[in-house]
Design a protein around this motif. Structure first.
Motif, PDB file in Angstrom:
ATOM      1  N   MET A 438      18.529 -23.863  20.081  1.00 37.86           N
ATOM      2  CA  MET A 438      17.243 -23.575  19.451  1.00 37.86           C
ATOM      3  C   MET A 438      16.875 -24.791  18.604  1.00 37.86           C
ATOM      4  N   ALA A 439      16.016 -25.641  19.157  1.00 39.02           N
ATOM      5  CA  ALA A 439      15.600 -26.864  18.472  1.00 39.02           C
ATOM      6  C   ALA A 439      14.169 -26.727  17.963  1.00 39.02           C
ATOM      7  N   CYS A 440      13.870 -25.535  17.502  1.00 35.69           N
ATOM      8  CA  CYS A 440      12.573 -25.243  16.906  1.00 35.69           C
ATOM      9  C   CYS A 440      12.780 -25.034  15.414  1.00 35.69           C
ATOM     10  N   TYR A 441      11.708 -24.783  14.676  1.00 33.94           N
ATOM     11  CA  TYR A 441      11.915 -24.644  13.236  1.00 33.94           C
ATOM     12  C   TYR A 441      12.546 -23.298  12.905  1.00 33.94           C
ATOM     13  N   ASN A 442      13.258 -23.280  11.787  1.00 35.97           N
ATOM     14  CA  ASN A 442      14.111 -22.134  11.464  1.00 35.97           C
ATOM     15  C   ASN A 442      13.375 -20.811  11.340  1.00 35.97           C
ATOM     16  N   MET A 443      12.193 -20.830  10.742  1.00 36.23           N
ATOM     17  CA  MET A 443      11.539 -19.569  10.390  1.00 36.23           C
ATOM     18  C   MET A 443      11.166 -18.725  11.606  1.00 36.23           C
ATOM     19  N   ILE A 444      11.000 -19.343  12.775  1.00 29.46           N
ATOM     20  CA  ILE A 444      10.639 -18.575  13.962  1.00 29.46           C
ATOM     21  C   ILE A 444      11.864 -17.984  14.656  1.00 29.46           C
ATOM     22  N   ILE A 445      13.039 -18.538  14.401  1.00 29.28           N
ATOM     23  CA  ILE A 445      14.229 -18.144  15.165  1.00 29.28           C
ATOM     24  C   ILE A 445      14.581 -16.669  14.993  1.00 29.28           C
ATOM     25  N   PRO A 446      14.484 -16.061  13.808  1.00 33.56           N
ATOM     26  CA  PRO A 446      14.795 -14.629  13.714  1.00 33.56           C
ATOM     27  C   PRO A 446      13.916 -13.755  14.608  1.00 33.56           C
ATOM     28  N   TYR A 447      12.698 -14.206  14.893  1.00 38.31           N
ATOM     29  CA  TYR A 447      11.827 -13.445  15.784  1.00 38.31           C
ATOM     30  C   TYR A 447      12.177 -13.683  17.249  1.00 38.31           C
ATOM     31  N   LEU A 448      12.700 -14.856  17.549  1.00 39.80           N
ATOM     32  CA  LEU A 448      13.094 -15.159  18.925  1.00 39.80           C
ATOM     33  C   LEU A 448      14.456 -14.584  19.264  1.00 39.80           C
ATOM     34  N   VAL A 449      15.345 -14.506  18.266  1.00 42.05           N
ATOM     35  CA  VAL A 449      16.710 -13.999  18.469  1.00 42.05           C
ATOM     36  C   VAL A 449      16.937 -12.856  17.475  1.00 42.05           C
ATOM     37  N   PRO A 450      16.284 -11.726  17.675  1.00 45.27           N
ATOM     38  CA  PRO A 450      16.358 -10.644  16.682  1.00 45.27           C
ATOM     39  C   PRO A 450      17.734 -10.011  16.552  1.00 45.27           C
ATOM     40  N   SER A 451      18.641 -10.274  17.500  1.00 43.80           N
ATOM     41  CA  SER A 451      19.980  -9.682  17.425  1.00 43.80           C
ATOM     42  C   SER A 451      20.914 -10.458  16.499  1.00 43.80           C
ATOM     43  N   MET A 452      20.447 -11.542  15.911  1.00 46.48           N
ATOM     44  CA  MET A 452      21.283 -12.300  14.978  1.00 46.48           C
ATOM     45  C   MET A 452      21.683 -11.457  13.771  1.00 46.48           C
ATOM     46  N   PRO A 453      22.795 -11.798  13.116  1.00 45.62           N
ATOM     47  CA  PRO A 453      23.180 -11.074  11.904  1.00 45.62           C
ATOM     48  C   PRO A 453      22.097 -11.175  10.828  1.00 45.62           C
ATOM     49  N   ALA A 454      21.987 -10.139  10.019  1.00 44.94           N
ATOM     50  CA  ALA A 454      20.938 -10.080   9.003  1.00 44.94           C
ATOM     51  C   ALA A 454      21.035 -11.235   8.016  1.00 44.94           C
ATOM     52  N   ALA A 455      22.250 -11.585   7.619  1.00 43.35           N
ATOM     53  CA  ALA A 455      22.412 -12.663   6.642  1.00 43.35           C
ATOM     54  C   ALA A 455      21.935 -13.999   7.204  1.00 43.35           C
ATOM     55  N   GLN A 456      22.189 -14.214   8.490  1.00 39.89           N
ATOM     56  CA  GLN A 456      21.739 -15.463   9.105  1.00 39.89           C
ATOM     57  C   GLN A 456      20.221 -15.488   9.219  1.00 39.89           C
ATOM     58  N   LYS A 457      19.625 -14.366   9.585  1.00 43.75           N
ATOM     59  CA  LYS A 457      18.167 -14.311   9.673  1.00 43.75           C
ATOM     60  C   LYS A 457      17.531 -14.519   8.300  1.00 43.75           C
ATOM     61  N   GLU A 458      18.127 -13.953   7.276  1.00 41.62           N
ATOM     62  CA  GLU A 458      17.603 -14.152   5.920  1.00 41.62           C
ATOM     63  C   GLU A 458      17.656 -15.628   5.526  1.00 41.62           C
ATOM     64  N   ALA A 459      18.760 -16.288   5.857  1.00 42.91           N
ATOM     65  CA  ALA A 459      18.890 -17.714   5.538  1.00 42.91           C
ATOM     66  C   ALA A 459      17.886 -18.544   6.328  1.00 42.91           C
ATOM     67  N   LEU A 460      17.646 -18.193   7.567  1.00 43.69           N
ATOM     68  CA  LEU A 460      16.660 -18.906   8.379  1.00 43.69           C
ATOM     69  C   LEU A 460      15.267 -18.777   7.764  1.00 43.69           C
ATOM     70  N   HIS A 461      14.933 -17.598   7.289  1.00 47.78           N
ATOM     71  CA  HIS A 461      13.626 -17.377   6.658  1.00 47.78           C
ATOM     72  C   HIS A 461      13.486 -18.136   5.340  1.00 47.78           C
ATOM     73  N   GLU A 462      14.599 -18.378   4.685  1.00 48.49           N
ATOM     74  CA  GLU A 462      14.543 -18.983   3.343  1.00 48.49           C
ATOM     75  C   GLU A 462      14.087 -20.439   3.382  1.00 48.49           C
ATOM     76  N   LEU A 463      14.276 -21.110   4.502  1.00 49.03           N
ATOM     77  CA  LEU A 463      13.923 -22.528   4.608  1.00 49.03           C
ATOM     78  C   LEU A 463      12.456 -22.651   5.017  1.00 49.03           C
ATOM     79  N   VAL A 464      11.581 -22.536   4.017  1.00 46.87           N
ATOM     80  CA  VAL A 464      10.133 -22.529   4.236  1.00 46.87           C
ATOM     81  C   VAL A 464       9.636 -23.960   4.377  1.00 46.87           C
TER      82      VAL A 464
END
Length: 648
Positions: A438-464
């Protein structure tokens, strides 16, 4: 980054890099994801759809020549927003995969292209598919190209140059050298990124500041001679005598702003106070004088003096107010990546191609995909070499790059590998992959890979990510600038912060103007922000502003500002502007640690970029967000890490 610490100076620092494109989008007129038709399999070995014809472009398809709204252009983000807002992917996941690859890379920017190269190095027979949501590759390393009166004009639409706060790693430097880019040799041969700003085509040019009447009571373009102290140069500026005196005292730095504070306490203290509060409390500036400095940091962090700590401003070496402090050299972990790096190492080597780091992206694609460019070209020869976009997605190639293809879902399979669903030409398709980057920006990845662990998705969202606009204005001539003796203008309070004539690097047959009668490019930088809010909230507000601003308003702002600043010297926007390309980047710079707002320093195991980039089954993440650093070398290094995680 722009050297905003140097009023009117050209963009030289924090060169803008986005390692991959913001995936998952489709045309504005296309149906939302929830209503996309059922997945249809392309015929074996055939691209999903041919490139759409664009009459007048070389080969019928050549995006660098497109003007108007570029960057995150219409059609490159709408499906991503639909995913964010909860619309379903549709039926694509239920059906079979229609193609199979060893590696699928989501995002065709510097990091995604580097990941494909590193993966192929380890597995030369690998089949690789790169999905890119924009109509051109490169991520933020985009090329703006113009044809004006027989002249070819080039400008970076994003990433400006090869430069970093720390020396390039062996990996990043090695990749550049493989692409024929020997930075020290190029800098020696062609003058490096810093062209002689004092002269252009034999005309002596300098810098200036434009004070706008809305903020300062009157419009005034004030030259800034290199041999005059700033306080003296501003004698005719629409500022009160008191404000001018305060600016002069701050710039001279004759006193110690922190007085008797022990040296051992100073850096920690400076990390707790904003640069704005420091300038007012310790620098003696009034609110009027502060107007001159408030927006100076925008080109570095996309927030003003209220949004960064004073320690970060000190660490860059570009901002006033610190001469009298006499701090010990070196950075601390209470600083962001950029100021800490410059304070500790002095930074990397430095070079600017005519189209910025789009040259790196083009060289990477030429290495990966036969037929994109003629073989055996030197980097100099590649600057003006034809590029064949029709070669990007040929079935016979081991590496394929599919433009306008927006990933909408990625999931690990039960046994091994992963499936990736993407949208292309109004249809959704499913591909199987042994590995995914996944060589896209972090904030979109939780929507593309919704099965990721919650903590990882939260960290991805944090990098605005931080929003910005780079505008390339093609001018029919620059006679007004020559008459004014000006090449760069700082706008302390206007919507745009700077405008600079392009001092073109003479390279590979490309050269700048020979006289003021020749066409030239003007580069403008604008950072939407909301003073008074925390950094990430300013970025969110700026992003919404950008997405709500149409091309007509950008053009109106450009015409108005240039007419007011340069009209007295004969500038006529209607006659002198040949074309405008607005590179709109709602998700721009990768965010850095900010001591005013962030809990976790870069050396903290709980730092969000470290949690966010963890491997998830067959899926890894490679982008500048993963390095918490908006630089090309970070993009390359993160690609190396991600491929290493996949292949060991």
């Amino acid at each position: 980054m722009a050297s905003e610490g140097n009023p009117g100076g050209r963009l030289t620092r924090r060169t803008f890099v986005k390692t991959g494109s913001a995936t998952a989008a489709t045309a504005m007129a296309a149906p939302a994801v929830a209503t996309l038709p059922k997945a249809e399999a392309p015929k074996p070995g055939v691209p999903a759809a041919p490139l759409p014809a664009h009459p007048g472009e070389p080969g019928g398809y050549y995006p660098p020549l497109r003007t108007g709204m570029r960057g995150s252009h219409p059609g490159s983000f709408e499906v991503a927003h639909a995913l964010r807002d909860g619309q379903a992917v549709g039926q694509a996941l239920a059906g079979p995969a229609h193609e199979s690859y060893d590696l699928v890379v989501v995002g065709g920017g510097i990091s995604g292209l580097s990941a494909a190269l590193f993966y192929r190095d380890r597995n030369p027979a690998a089949k690789i598919l790169i999905l890119e949501n924009h109509d051109d590759f490169g991520g933020h390393a985009k090329r703006n190209e113009f044809k004006v009166r027989g002249h070819t004009l080039l400008m970076n639409g994003g990433t400006a140059g090869i430069e970093s706060p720390t020396p390039y790693s062996k990996v990043a430097d090695g990749l550049l050298k493989r692409m024929g880019i020997d930075v020290p040799a190029l800098a020696k041969a062609y003058g490096g990124a810093e062209a002689d700003e004092g002269m252009l085509a034999g005309v002596k040019l300098g810098r200036a500041v434009f004070f706008d009447k809305e903020s300062f009571g009157a419009d005034a373009l004030i030259p800034l001679p290199d041999d005059a102290p700033l306080g003296e140069a501003l004698a005719k500026a629409p500022l009160s005598p008191a404000a001018r005196a305060q600016i002069a005292a701050l710039e001279s730095g004759e006193t110690d702003p922190l007085g008797a504070m022990p040296m051992a306490e100073r850096k920690d203290y400076l990390s707790t106070i904003s640069y704005r509060d420091y300038l007012i409390k310790h620098g003696g500036l009034s609110e009027e004088a502060m107007l001159f400095y408030q927006n100076r940091p925008l080109g570095w962090w996309c927030v003003g003096a209220d949004g960064i700590c004073a320690l970060d401003a000190w660490g860059t070496g570009f901002f006033p107010g610190f001469k009298g402090l006499k701090l010990e050299p070196g950075g601390t972990m209470r600083m962001g990546y950029t100021p800490r790096g410059f304070a500790s190492t002095g930074g990397s080597y430095d070079f600017h191609f005519p189209d910025g780091n789009a040259t790196i992206a083009r060289r990477l694609v030429a290495d990966l995909i036969p037929g994109f460019m003629a073989p055996g070209l030197t980097v100099e020869q590649s600057i003006l070499a034809p590029a064949n976009y029709a070669a990007l997605d040929r079935p016979e190639n081991a590496v394929r790059l599919r433009l306008s293809s927006m990933a909408v879902h990625a999931v690990n399979r039960a046994q091994a590998g992963a499936d990736v669903v993407y949208s292309h030409a109004g249809k959704v398709h499913k591909v199987a992959a042994r590995h995914v980057v996944m060589a896209c920006y972090n904030m979109i990845i939780p929507y593309l890979v919704p099965s990721m662990p919650a903590a990882q998705k939260e960290a991805l969202h944090e990098l605005v990510k931080e929003p910005l606009v780079y505008v390339s204005v093609a001018l029919d001539n620059w006679r007004a600038f020559a008459k004014a003796g000006i090449s760069g203008i700082q706008f302390p309070q206007a919507w745009f912060q700077s405008a600079n004539l392009d001092h073109a690097v003479t390279l590979g047959g490309y050269a700048g103007p020979k006289s003021p009668d020749d066409p030239i490019l003007l580069h403008l930088t604008g950072i939407p922000h909301q003073p008074g809010l925390p950094e990430h909230d300013q970025s969110r507000a700026g992003r919404m502003e950008l997405l709500g601003t149409d091309l007509a308003l950008f053009e109106t702002r450009i015409h108005d500002l240039l007419t007011r600043a340069m009209g007295p010297y004969g500038f006529d926007a209607d006659k002198d502007i040949a074309a405008i390309t607005v590179n709109r980047w709602p998700h721009g710079y990768a965010p850095e640690f900010n001591a005013l707002w962030d809990k976790h320093q870069d050396d903290d195991p709980q730092a969000p970029h470290k949690i966010a980039r963890q491997r998830f089954g067959a899926i890894t993440i490679a982008n500048s967000d993963s390095g918490r650093a908006a630089y090309t070398d970070s993009a390359i290094d993160q690609a190396w890490r991600a491929v290493g995680e996949l292949l060991g």
